[in-house]
Design a protein around this motif. Sequence first.
Motif, PDB file in Angstrom:
ATOM      1  N   ALA A 199       0.853  -1.187   0.000  1.00  0.00           N
ATOM      2  CA  ALA A 199       0.000   0.000   0.000  1.00  0.00           C
ATOM      3  C   ALA A 199       0.883   1.229   0.000  1.00  0.00           C
ATOM      4  CB  ALA A 199      -0.918   0.006   1.225  1.00  0.00           C
ATOM      5  N   ASP A 200       0.415   2.276  -0.654  1.00  0.00           N
ATOM      6  CA  ASP A 200       1.100   3.551  -0.582  1.00  0.00           C
ATOM      7  C   ASP A 200       0.071   4.671  -0.584  1.00  0.00           C
ATOM      8  OD1 ASP A 200       0.301   4.013  -3.217  1.00  0.00           O
ATOM      9  OD2 ASP A 200       2.305   3.881  -4.066  1.00  0.00           O
ATOM     10  N   VAL A 201       0.551   5.892  -0.508  1.00  0.00           N
ATOM     11  CA  VAL A 201      -0.309   7.075  -0.560  1.00  0.00           C
ATOM     12  C   VAL A 201       0.182   7.947  -1.701  1.00  0.00           C
ATOM     13  CG1 VAL A 201      -1.118   9.144   0.643  1.00  0.00           C
ATOM     14  CG2 VAL A 201      -0.782   7.009   1.918  1.00  0.00           C
ATOM     15  N   ILE A 202      -0.703   8.243  -2.647  1.00  0.00           N
ATOM     16  CA  ILE A 202      -0.363   9.134  -3.749  1.00  0.00           C
ATOM     17  C   ILE A 202      -1.031  10.481  -3.505  1.00  0.00           C
ATOM     18  CG2 ILE A 202      -2.285   8.291  -5.177  1.00  0.00           C
ATOM     19  CD1 ILE A 202      -0.491   8.819  -7.629  1.00  0.00           C
ATOM     20  N   ASN A 203      -0.310  11.543  -3.790  1.00  0.00           N
ATOM     21  CA  ASN A 203      -0.814  12.887  -3.562  1.00  0.00           C
ATOM     22  C   ASN A 203      -0.568  13.714  -4.818  1.00  0.00           C
ATOM     23  OD1 ASN A 203      -2.013  14.849  -1.810  1.00  0.00           O
ATOM     24  ND2 ASN A 203      -0.015  15.832  -1.647  1.00  0.00           N
ATOM     25  N   VAL A 204      -1.650  14.159  -5.447  1.00  0.00           N
ATOM     26  CA  VAL A 204      -1.560  14.919  -6.687  1.00  0.00           C
ATOM     27  C   VAL A 204      -2.246  16.261  -6.496  1.00  0.00           C
ATOM     28  CG1 VAL A 204      -2.178  14.979  -9.138  1.00  0.00           C
ATOM     29  CG2 VAL A 204      -1.532  12.808  -8.065  1.00  0.00           C
ATOM     30  N   THR A 205      -1.571  17.337  -6.900  1.00  0.00           N
ATOM     31  CA  THR A 205      -2.125  18.687  -6.850  1.00  0.00           C
ATOM     32  C   THR A 205      -1.739  19.401  -8.142  1.00  0.00           C
ATOM     33  OG1 THR A 205      -0.222  19.912  -5.959  1.00  0.00           O
ATOM     34  CG2 THR A 205      -1.584  18.655  -4.373  1.00  0.00           C
ATOM     35  N   PRO A 206      -2.280  20.588  -8.378  1.00  0.00           N
ATOM     36  CA  PRO A 206      -1.873  21.329  -9.580  1.00  0.00           C
ATOM     37  C   PRO A 206      -0.379  21.624  -9.631  1.00  0.00           C
ATOM     38  CG  PRO A 206      -3.887  22.260  -8.672  1.00  0.00           C
ATOM     39  CD  PRO A 206      -3.384  21.264  -7.668  1.00  0.00           C
ATOM     40  N   ASP A 207       0.298  21.597  -8.479  1.00  0.00           N
ATOM     41  CA  ASP A 207       1.728  21.891  -8.418  1.00  0.00           C
ATOM     42  C   ASP A 207       2.612  20.655  -8.556  1.00  0.00           C
ATOM     43  OD1 ASP A 207       1.150  24.606  -7.936  1.00  0.00           O
ATOM     44  OD2 ASP A 207       0.889  24.205  -5.792  1.00  0.00           O
ATOM     45  N   THR A 208       2.020  19.482  -8.732  1.00  0.00           N
ATOM     46  CA  THR A 208       2.807  18.259  -8.854  1.00  0.00           C
ATOM     47  C   THR A 208       3.693  18.312 -10.102  1.00  0.00           C
ATOM     48  OG1 THR A 208       1.137  16.929  -7.716  1.00  0.00           O
ATOM     49  CG2 THR A 208       2.680  15.759  -9.151  1.00  0.00           C
ATOM     50  N   PRO A 209       4.994  18.130  -9.962  1.00  0.00           N
ATOM     51  CA  PRO A 209       5.873  18.126 -11.142  1.00  0.00           C
ATOM     52  C   PRO A 209       5.470  17.028 -12.123  1.00  0.00           C
ATOM     53  CG  PRO A 209       7.163  18.289  -9.113  1.00  0.00           C
ATOM     54  CD  PRO A 209       5.745  17.976  -8.701  1.00  0.00           C
ATOM     55  N   GLY A 210       5.465  17.366 -13.407  1.00  0.00           N
ATOM     56  CA  GLY A 210       5.129  16.385 -14.431  1.00  0.00           C
ATOM     57  C   GLY A 210       3.687  15.939 -14.399  1.00  0.00           C
ATOM     58  N   LEU A 211       2.778  16.795 -13.903  1.00  0.00           N
ATOM     59  CA  LEU A 211       1.382  16.405 -13.729  1.00  0.00           C
ATOM     60  C   LEU A 211       0.745  15.946 -15.041  1.00  0.00           C
ATOM     61  CD1 LEU A 211      -1.165  16.149 -12.013  1.00  0.00           C
ATOM     62  CD2 LEU A 211      -1.620  18.578 -12.426  1.00  0.00           C
ATOM     63  N   GLU A 212       0.941  16.703 -16.110  1.00  0.00           N
ATOM     64  CA  GLU A 212       0.286  16.347 -17.367  1.00  0.00           C
ATOM     65  C   GLU A 212       0.762  14.994 -17.875  1.00  0.00           C
ATOM     66  OE1 GLU A 212      -2.232  17.924 -18.500  1.00  0.00           O
ATOM     67  OE2 GLU A 212      -2.030  19.455 -16.933  1.00  0.00           O
ATOM     68  N   THR A 213       2.042  14.719 -17.745  1.00  0.00           N
ATOM     69  CA  THR A 213       2.566  13.421 -18.170  1.00  0.00           C
ATOM     70  C   THR A 213       1.972  12.301 -17.331  1.00  0.00           C
ATOM     71  OG1 THR A 213       4.647  14.437 -18.883  1.00  0.00           O
ATOM     72  CG2 THR A 213       4.667  12.064 -18.464  1.00  0.00           C
ATOM     73  N   MET A 214       1.868  12.546 -16.020  1.00  0.00           N
ATOM     74  CA  MET A 214       1.289  11.553 -15.128  1.00  0.00           C
ATOM     75  C   MET A 214      -0.166  11.262 -15.503  1.00  0.00           C
ATOM     76  SD  MET A 214       0.605  11.821 -11.020  1.00  0.00           S
ATOM     77  CE  MET A 214       2.325  12.190 -10.670  1.00  0.00           C
ATOM     78  N   LEU A 215      -0.949  12.317 -15.709  1.00  0.00           N
ATOM     79  CA  LEU A 215      -2.365  12.136 -16.018  1.00  0.00           C
ATOM     80  C   LEU A 215      -2.565  11.453 -17.369  1.00  0.00           C
ATOM     81  CD1 LEU A 215      -3.847  15.537 -14.766  1.00  0.00           C
ATOM     82  CD2 LEU A 215      -3.732  13.336 -13.570  1.00  0.00           C
ATOM     83  N   ALA A 216      -1.644  11.702 -18.296  1.00  0.00           N
ATOM     84  CA  ALA A 216      -1.766  11.101 -19.617  1.00  0.00           C
ATOM     85  C   ALA A 216      -1.628   9.584 -19.574  1.00  0.00           C
ATOM     86  CB  ALA A 216      -0.721  11.695 -20.558  1.00  0.00           C
ATOM     87  N   ARG A 217      -1.046   9.047 -18.506  1.00  0.00           N
ATOM     88  CA  ARG A 217      -0.944   7.591 -18.370  1.00  0.00           C
ATOM     89  C   ARG A 217      -2.299   6.958 -18.078  1.00  0.00           C
ATOM     90  NH1 ARG A 217       2.657   5.458 -14.016  1.00  0.00           N
ATOM     91  NH2 ARG A 217       2.327   3.531 -15.189  1.00  0.00           N
ATOM     92  N   PHE A 218      -3.207   7.752 -17.494  1.00  0.00           N
ATOM     93  CA  PHE A 218      -4.449   7.182 -16.990  1.00  0.00           C
ATOM     94  C   PHE A 218      -5.705   7.629 -17.737  1.00  0.00           C
ATOM     95  CE2 PHE A 218      -1.651   8.006 -13.192  1.00  0.00           C
ATOM     96  CZ  PHE A 218      -1.109   6.739 -13.160  1.00  0.00           C
ATOM     97  N   ASP A 219      -5.601   8.667 -18.593  1.00  0.00           N
ATOM     98  CA  ASP A 219      -6.816   9.231 -19.187  1.00  0.00           C
ATOM     99  C   ASP A 219      -7.182   8.605 -20.525  1.00  0.00           C
ATOM    100  OD1 ASP A 219      -4.997  10.361 -20.933  1.00  0.00           O
ATOM    101  OD2 ASP A 219      -5.492  12.447 -20.452  1.00  0.00           O
ATOM    102  N   LYS A 220      -6.530   7.486 -20.877  1.00  0.00           N
ATOM    103  CA  LYS A 220      -6.886   6.734 -22.080  1.00  0.00           C
ATOM    104  C   LYS A 220      -7.351   5.348 -21.662  1.00  0.00           C
ATOM    105  CE  LYS A 220      -3.284   9.201 -24.614  1.00  0.00           C
ATOM    106  NZ  LYS A 220      -2.926  10.001 -23.421  1.00  0.00           N
ATOM    107  N   GLU A 221      -8.298   4.798 -22.403  1.00  0.00           N
ATOM    108  CA  GLU A 221      -8.861   3.504 -22.028  1.00  0.00           C
ATOM    109  C   GLU A 221      -7.770   2.438 -21.960  1.00  0.00           C
ATOM    110  OE1 GLU A 221     -12.480   0.487 -23.345  1.00  0.00           O
ATOM    111  OE2 GLU A 221     -12.230   2.422 -24.362  1.00  0.00           O
ATOM    112  N   HIS A 222      -7.770   1.692 -20.848  1.00  0.00           N
ATOM    113  CA  HIS A 222      -6.742   0.689 -20.627  1.00  0.00           C
ATOM    114  C   HIS A 222      -7.245  -0.361 -19.655  1.00  0.00           C
ATOM    115  CE1 HIS A 222      -6.170   3.646 -17.354  1.00  0.00           C
ATOM    116  NE2 HIS A 222      -5.714   2.625 -16.640  1.00  0.00           N
ATOM    117  N   THR A 223      -6.454  -1.391 -19.469  1.00  0.00           N
ATOM    118  CA  THR A 223      -6.722  -2.419 -18.466  1.00  0.00           C
ATOM    119  C   THR A 223      -5.457  -2.621 -17.642  1.00  0.00           C
ATOM    120  OG1 THR A 223      -6.013  -4.261 -19.880  1.00  0.00           O
ATOM    121  CG2 THR A 223      -8.353  -3.614 -19.993  1.00  0.00           C
ATOM    122  N   HIS A 224      -5.606  -3.371 -16.541  1.00  0.00           N
ATOM    123  CA  HIS A 224      -4.463  -3.784 -15.728  1.00  0.00           C
ATOM    124  C   HIS A 224      -4.565  -5.281 -15.490  1.00  0.00           C
ATOM    125  CE1 HIS A 224      -3.603   0.383 -14.958  1.00  0.00           C
ATOM    126  NE2 HIS A 224      -4.736   0.565 -14.342  1.00  0.00           N
TER     127      HIS A 224
END
Length: 200
Positions: free
Chosen positions: A68-93
Amino acid sequence: MATVTIPATGQTLTDQAEIAAVLAPMGIWHERWDVEGRIGPEADAEQILAAYAPEIERLKREGNYVTADVINVTPDTPGLETMLARFDKEHTHSEDEVRFTVRGGGVFWIHPEGDGPVVAIEVGAGDLINVPAGTKHWFHLCDDRTIRCIRLFQETSGWTPEYIDEGLHSEHPPVCWGPRYLGGDSVRGTSDPIDSPVKL
């Protein structure tokens, strides 16, 4: 409180029982855990994990989660757009995705197997949700671009998204419902991006 919306029909659900009835056939479960009075607004990752240790241990037993971990995302998170781009397209795990939101919020878009319509699940503070392994989905942050949550994993290495060619994400623009969508106040988090994973 989670909000479930089915864009194809215009249906919006906020009742816990109704939400459970819609999500259960997809193997998705939703729980509500207390946040207010449980942890302070400045709680760090270790304090958050300690506060929810009983629930984490229960999920660990039930779902064979090991990390388990804790992820914390805010508008000031470095590389935010790159991070979000990993998740905003249809995918599976290849394993379940389990999230408990402590602060902020976002929308899990679920593309069920078969002929079922896409379902959008907006989560906020206090919402626990799972996305079963192999389920087609994607994720958008709400407009405050803030979320802090506990994540559970069945493998210590975590999961890797497997993207779907011509996924349906392009047909569903980012949107949030509930108080944020109606112009309500939102809560900002701190600026630390991702706290280190903690092995349970």
